[in-house]
Structure formats: structure tokens, C-alpha cells
Motif scaffolding. Structure first.
Motif, PDB file in Angstrom:
ATOM      1  N   ALA A  65      -0.306  -5.258  -1.405  1.00  0.00           N
ATOM      2  CA  ALA A  65       0.846  -6.131  -1.146  1.00  0.00           C
ATOM      3  C   ALA A  65       0.922  -7.285  -2.137  1.00  0.00           C
ATOM      4  N   ASP A  66      -0.243  -7.785  -2.577  1.00  0.00           N
ATOM      5  CA  ASP A  66      -0.311  -8.906  -3.516  1.00  0.00           C
ATOM      6  C   ASP A  66      -1.438  -8.632  -4.501  1.00  0.00           C
ATOM      7  N   SER A 124       3.102  -6.496  -6.702  1.00  0.00           N
ATOM      8  CA  SER A 124       2.545  -5.521  -5.758  1.00  0.00           C
ATOM      9  C   SER A 124       2.439  -4.179  -6.477  1.00  0.00           C
ATOM     10  N   ASP A 158       4.641  -7.341  -1.627  1.00  0.00           N
ATOM     11  CA  ASP A 158       4.727  -6.428  -0.480  1.00  0.00           C
ATOM     12  C   ASP A 158       5.918  -5.468  -0.578  1.00  0.00           C
ATOM     13  N   ASP A 190       5.813   0.057   1.553  1.00  0.00           N
ATOM     14  CA  ASP A 190       5.431   0.197   2.956  1.00  0.00           C
ATOM     15  C   ASP A 190       4.948   1.617   3.221  1.00  0.00           C
TER      16      ASP A 190
END
Length: 160
Positions: free
Chosen positions: A97-98, A114, A138, A141
Motif C-alpha cells: 500500500a505504501d 504503491s 494504496d 486491492d
């Protein structure tokens, strides 16, 4: 036939459409460089908020940059180093995400925030990794991970 405007519906539906486009694009072509080049371009232009899409191939010693779309990239990555090397070494998709919070992240493009990296294996043989970067935190998903793992599997199928 291969344009982002062709993707519609929910995110899973869009990935189903992208997978069908990938199959059509790679059908009948066994060359990994040609397929990696075309697949990188397809995904880069089909999905929003990406700044790098491409492949690193295992040369028996390290991962070496292959076809990609985006800014110039790191040329060589050691197994187990950075997000790509970690995905290859652990045989698991890395969804970060980071990237600044990922220990040992290798910043090839300072705009990347990301990353998602799918390891490419045929049996026990490491082929390389499929790497996607985004300038957004982010960005990826569960739906992205599943969809891109499917696209990576289609790439591997094209090599047989």
C-alpha cells in the motif's frame, strides 16, 4: 479491440474483460519478449492510476528488467531484495500500500507510492515477476490482485 474504453462494469467484470483481451493478444505467440511487451502495453493503457507496468526476468543470478511501460527502471534486482525480489523469493504476490513503509524498497521511480508484484513460476522454475507501480497510495486491492494474478497466469500459459 484492445483499449481501456472497452472495460466496463464492476472491477471484477473489468478484469474478466482484460483477461479476455490478454488471451486474444497473446494467442498463438510463444515468444516471451513479444508477449511481455504487448501485455505491459495492454495493462498500462487499460487500467487507471499506473505509472509503471512491466516484467523482470530471472537470468539464473538476478532479476533483469524486461519489456515495460513507464519511466526508465532499475536494471537488476537481487533475489529477496525490494518488492520484486521478495515476490520472487517467497513465491507470493506482494501488494504494498505504501512503498516507503516496505523494508528495503528499491525506489526506481520516485513517483511510485504503491506496488503490486506477481511472481512468475512454471513448476519450480522462476521465470520472473510481473510488476505494477502506482503514484497513488494504496492503489491495489483484492480485486486488483486477483485480476492481475489471472493476467500473469495468461502470460505464463502463452509460453507453453
Amino acid at each position: 479491440m484492445f483499449a481501456s474504453s472497452n472495460l466496463s462494469g464492476s472491477k471484477p467484470e473489468q478484469y474478466t474483460q482484460l483477461a479476455a483481451q490478454a488471451r486474444g493478444l497473446l494467442q498463438g505467440e510463444p515468444d516471451r519478449i513479444a508477449n511481455a511487451a504487448n501485455l505491459s502495453a495492454l495493462v498500462y493503457h487499460a487500467l487507471p492510476d499506473l505509472n509503471w507496468v512491466g516484467f523482470y526476468f530471472w537470468d539464473g543470478k538476478e532479476l533483469v528488467v524486461g519489456p515495460f511501460q513507464g519511466m526508465p527502471a532499475c536494471v537488476r534486482i537481487a533475489l529477496g531484495k525490494g518488492v520484486c525480489g521478495t515476490a520472487a523469493a517467497t513465491r507470493t504476490t506482494q501488494r504494498v500500500a505504501d512503498v516507503d513503509a516496505f523494508p528495503g524498497h528499491i525506489p526506481c521511480d520516485s513517483a511510485s507510492r504503491s506496488e503490486l508484484v506477481v511472481p512468475l513460476y512454471r513448476g519450480n522454475d522462476l521465470i520472473g515477476v510481473f510488476d505494477l507501480d502506482s503514484p497513488n497510495l494504496d492503489r491495489f486491492d483484492d480485486d486488483d490482485q486477483r485480476g492481475l494474478e489471472t493476467v500473469a497466469a495468461i502470460f505464463l500459459e502463452s509460453l507453453t
